[in-house]
Motif scaffolding. Structure first.
Motif, PDB file in Angstrom:
ATOM      1  N   LEU A   8      61.060  67.205  33.565  1.00 32.20           N
ATOM      2  CA  LEU A   8      62.149  66.773  34.470  1.00 32.20           C
ATOM      3  C   LEU A   8      61.424  65.565  35.468  1.00 32.20           C
ATOM      4  O   LEU A   8      62.034  64.607  35.652  1.00 32.20           O
ATOM      5  CB  LEU A   8      62.557  67.653  35.514  1.00 32.20           C
ATOM      6  CG  LEU A   8      63.898  67.394  36.401  1.00 32.20           C
ATOM      7  CD1 LEU A   8      64.964  66.664  35.552  1.00 32.20           C
ATOM      8  CD2 LEU A   8      64.135  68.429  37.344  1.00 32.20           C
ATOM      9  N   PHE A   9      60.437  65.880  36.087  1.00 35.53           N
ATOM     10  CA  PHE A   9      59.612  64.744  36.883  1.00 35.53           C
ATOM     11  C   PHE A   9      59.550  63.426  36.012  1.00 35.53           C
ATOM     12  O   PHE A   9      59.713  62.530  36.467  1.00 35.53           O
ATOM     13  CB  PHE A   9      58.168  65.414  37.351  1.00 35.53           C
ATOM     14  CG  PHE A   9      57.604  64.538  38.432  1.00 35.53           C
ATOM     15  CD1 PHE A   9      57.963  64.745  39.680  1.00 35.53           C
ATOM     16  CD2 PHE A   9      56.855  63.482  38.025  1.00 35.53           C
ATOM     17  CE1 PHE A   9      57.366  63.788  40.585  1.00 35.53           C
ATOM     18  CE2 PHE A   9      56.161  62.544  38.961  1.00 35.53           C
ATOM     19  CZ  PHE A   9      56.405  62.747  40.228  1.00 35.53           C
ATOM     20  N   GLY A  10      58.881  63.890  34.840  1.00 32.24           N
ATOM     21  CA  GLY A  10      58.548  62.675  34.205  1.00 32.24           C
ATOM     22  C   GLY A  10      59.805  61.605  33.823  1.00 32.24           C
ATOM     23  O   GLY A  10      59.663  60.392  33.790  1.00 32.24           O
ATOM     24  N   SER A  11      60.899  62.475  33.377  1.00 37.73           N
ATOM     25  CA  SER A  11      62.126  61.375  33.104  1.00 37.73           C
ATOM     26  C   SER A  11      62.672  60.794  34.452  1.00 37.73           C
ATOM     27  O   SER A  11      62.909  59.688  34.279  1.00 37.73           O
ATOM     28  CB  SER A  11      63.208  62.127  32.282  1.00 37.73           C
ATOM     29  OG  SER A  11      63.481  63.365  33.146  1.00 37.73           O
ATOM     30  N   ARG A  12      62.718  61.547  35.423  1.00 38.15           N
ATOM     31  CA  ARG A  12      63.190  60.956  36.608  1.00 38.15           C
ATOM     32  C   ARG A  12      62.126  59.765  37.072  1.00 38.15           C
ATOM     33  O   ARG A  12      62.585  58.713  37.661  1.00 38.15           O
ATOM     34  CB  ARG A  12      63.270  62.022  37.832  1.00 38.15           C
ATOM     35  CG  ARG A  12      64.312  63.116  37.587  1.00 38.15           C
ATOM     36  CD  ARG A  12      65.581  62.915  38.611  1.00 38.15           C
ATOM     37  NE  ARG A  12      66.233  64.066  38.222  1.00 38.15           N
ATOM     38  CZ  ARG A  12      67.322  64.152  37.560  1.00 38.15           C
ATOM     39  NH1 ARG A  12      67.676  63.164  36.543  1.00 38.15           N
ATOM     40  NH2 ARG A  12      68.021  65.386  37.444  1.00 38.15           N
ATOM     41  N   LEU A  13      60.799  59.926  36.855  1.00 34.26           N
ATOM     42  CA  LEU A  13      59.930  58.888  37.110  1.00 34.26           C
ATOM     43  C   LEU A  13      59.995  57.738  36.421  1.00 34.26           C
ATOM     44  O   LEU A  13      60.337  56.679  36.880  1.00 34.26           O
ATOM     45  CB  LEU A  13      58.446  59.375  37.296  1.00 34.26           C
ATOM     46  CG  LEU A  13      57.487  58.502  37.491  1.00 34.26           C
ATOM     47  CD1 LEU A  13      57.512  57.852  38.898  1.00 34.26           C
ATOM     48  CD2 LEU A  13      56.100  59.151  37.198  1.00 34.26           C
ATOM     49  N   ARG A  14      60.410  57.879  35.313  1.00 33.79           N
ATOM     50  CA  ARG A  14      60.429  56.684  34.273  1.00 33.79           C
ATOM     51  C   ARG A  14      61.780  55.800  34.630  1.00 33.79           C
ATOM     52  O   ARG A  14      61.830  54.866  34.703  1.00 33.79           O
ATOM     53  CB  ARG A  14      60.353  57.218  32.855  1.00 33.79           C
ATOM     54  CG  ARG A  14      60.711  56.049  31.717  1.00 33.79           C
ATOM     55  CD  ARG A  14      60.345  56.257  30.535  1.00 33.79           C
ATOM     56  NE  ARG A  14      59.131  56.819  30.030  1.00 33.79           N
ATOM     57  CZ  ARG A  14      58.629  57.151  28.969  1.00 33.79           C
ATOM     58  NH1 ARG A  14      59.398  57.539  28.169  1.00 33.79           N
ATOM     59  NH2 ARG A  14      57.329  57.351  28.991  1.00 33.79           N
ATOM     60  N   ALA A  15      62.751  56.829  34.919  1.00 37.18           N
ATOM     61  CA  ALA A  15      64.050  56.095  35.135  1.00 37.18           C
ATOM     62  C   ALA A  15      63.921  55.201  36.623  1.00 37.18           C
ATOM     63  O   ALA A  15      64.649  54.098  36.435  1.00 37.18           O
ATOM     64  CB  ALA A  15      65.249  57.135  35.265  1.00 37.18           C
ATOM     65  N   ALA A  16      63.401  56.118  37.356  1.00 36.00           N
ATOM     66  CA  ALA A  16      63.407  55.140  38.670  1.00 36.00           C
ATOM     67  C   ALA A  16      62.365  53.887  38.715  1.00 36.00           C
ATOM     68  O   ALA A  16      62.626  52.768  39.308  1.00 36.00           O
ATOM     69  CB  ALA A  16      62.743  55.994  39.722  1.00 36.00           C
ATOM     70  N   ARG A  17      61.450  54.131  37.858  1.00 35.35           N
ATOM     71  CA  ARG A  17      60.411  53.016  37.615  1.00 35.35           C
ATOM     72  C   ARG A  17      61.172  52.005  36.942  1.00 35.35           C
ATOM     73  O   ARG A  17      61.176  50.589  37.373  1.00 35.35           O
ATOM     74  CB  ARG A  17      59.311  53.343  36.793  1.00 35.35           C
ATOM     75  CG  ARG A  17      58.211  52.099  36.676  1.00 35.35           C
ATOM     76  CD  ARG A  17      56.872  52.656  35.624  1.00 35.35           C
ATOM     77  NE  ARG A  17      57.258  53.292  34.436  1.00 35.35           N
ATOM     78  CZ  ARG A  17      57.619  52.541  33.409  1.00 35.35           C
ATOM     79  NH1 ARG A  17      57.777  51.007  33.497  1.00 35.35           N
ATOM     80  NH2 ARG A  17      57.833  53.032  32.096  1.00 35.35           N
ATOM     81  N   ILE A  18      61.784  52.124  35.939  1.00 40.30           N
ATOM     82  CA  ILE A  18      62.751  51.281  35.016  1.00 40.30           C
ATOM     83  C   ILE A  18      63.858  50.557  35.994  1.00 40.30           C
ATOM     84  O   ILE A  18      63.951  49.284  36.036  1.00 40.30           O
ATOM     85  CB  ILE A  18      63.236  51.787  33.838  1.00 40.30           C
ATOM     86  CG1 ILE A  18      62.130  51.980  32.874  1.00 40.30           C
ATOM     87  CG2 ILE A  18      64.228  50.750  33.202  1.00 40.30           C
ATOM     88  CD1 ILE A  18      62.420  52.952  31.587  1.00 40.30           C
ATOM     89  N   ARG A  19      64.430  51.272  36.701  1.00 41.01           N
ATOM     90  CA  ARG A  19      65.425  50.896  37.590  1.00 41.01           C
ATOM     91  C   ARG A  19      64.783  49.863  38.733  1.00 41.01           C
ATOM     92  O   ARG A  19      65.497  48.890  39.159  1.00 41.01           O
ATOM     93  CB  ARG A  19      66.067  52.015  38.396  1.00 41.01           C
ATOM     94  CG  ARG A  19      67.336  51.540  39.137  1.00 41.01           C
ATOM     95  CD  ARG A  19      68.011  52.779  39.625  1.00 41.01           C
ATOM     96  NE  ARG A  19      67.309  53.800  40.288  1.00 41.01           N
ATOM     97  CZ  ARG A  19      67.365  55.068  39.845  1.00 41.01           C
ATOM     98  NH1 ARG A  19      67.905  55.347  38.628  1.00 41.01           N
ATOM     99  NH2 ARG A  19      66.559  56.051  40.535  1.00 41.01           N
ATOM    100  N   ALA A  20      63.376  50.036  39.126  1.00 41.74           N
ATOM    101  CA  ALA A  20      62.855  49.285  40.029  1.00 41.74           C
ATOM    102  C   ALA A  20      62.277  47.892  39.202  1.00 41.74           C
ATOM    103  O   ALA A  20      61.878  47.103  40.064  1.00 41.74           O
ATOM    104  CB  ALA A  20      61.516  49.906  40.836  1.00 41.74           C
ATOM    105  N   GLY A  21      62.183  47.980  37.856  1.00 46.90           N
ATOM    106  CA  GLY A  21      61.675  46.798  37.236  1.00 46.90           C
ATOM    107  C   GLY A  21      60.311  46.636  37.550  1.00 46.90           C
ATOM    108  O   GLY A  21      59.614  45.699  37.380  1.00 46.90           O
TER     109      GLY A  21
END
Length: 112
Positions: A8-21
Motif C-alpha cells: 500500500l505504501f509503495g503504490s501510494r508513494l508512486r502515485a504521489a511522486r508521479i502526480r508531483a512530476g
C-alpha cells in the motif's frame, strides 16, 4: 522492466511522486538521500522491497505535499479526501469537520 508496487505504501508513494512530476532520483535527493543511491532507494520503497522508517515517510510526504497518513490509508476514497484536505486553512478544516458531523448525525438519525 517496471516493477509494480507490492505494498500500500509503495503504490501510494508512486502515485504521489508521479502526480508531483518527480523522477525517483530527484525525489530521493529532495529528501536528503545520496544522489548515487536515491533512485534505487525510492524504487525499493515503491515496490515494497523495503519499508522506509517513519521519519523518511514524513520527509516524502512533505516533499510530495501530501499528509503522511495518505501513505498508510487502506481506503482509496479516504486517501483522496486526505490529500484534498491537506493544506487547507484552519477555518476551512473546521468548516469541513462541522459538515462531516452533520452528515454523520443525519446518518445516525436515519439508521435509528
Amino acid at each position: 522492466m517496471i516493477k509494480h508496487p507490492q505494498s500500500l505504501f509503495g503504490s501510494r508513494l508512486r502515485a504521489a511522486r508521479i502526480r508531483a512530476g518527480l523522477p525517483q532520483d530527484r525525489l530521493g535527493v529532495l529528501i536528503g538521500l545520496d544522489e548515487g543511491c536515491s533512485s534505487a532507494r525510492i524504487s525499493r520503497y515503491e515496490t515494497g522491497t523495503h519499508a522506509p522508517p517513519f521519519e523518511i515517510a514524513q520527509s516524502l510526504a512533505a516533499v510530495l505535499n501530501v499528509p503522511v497518513a495518505y501513505f498508510y490509508c487502506p481506503q482509496e476514497k479516504l486517501a483522496e479526501v486526505l490529500v484534498e484536505l491537506y493544506g487547507l486553512a484552519e477555518a476551512e478544516l473546521q468548516f469541513v469537520l462541522e459538515e462531516l458531523r452533520i452528515i454523520r448525525e443525519k446518518r445516525v438519525a436515519r439508521d435509528a
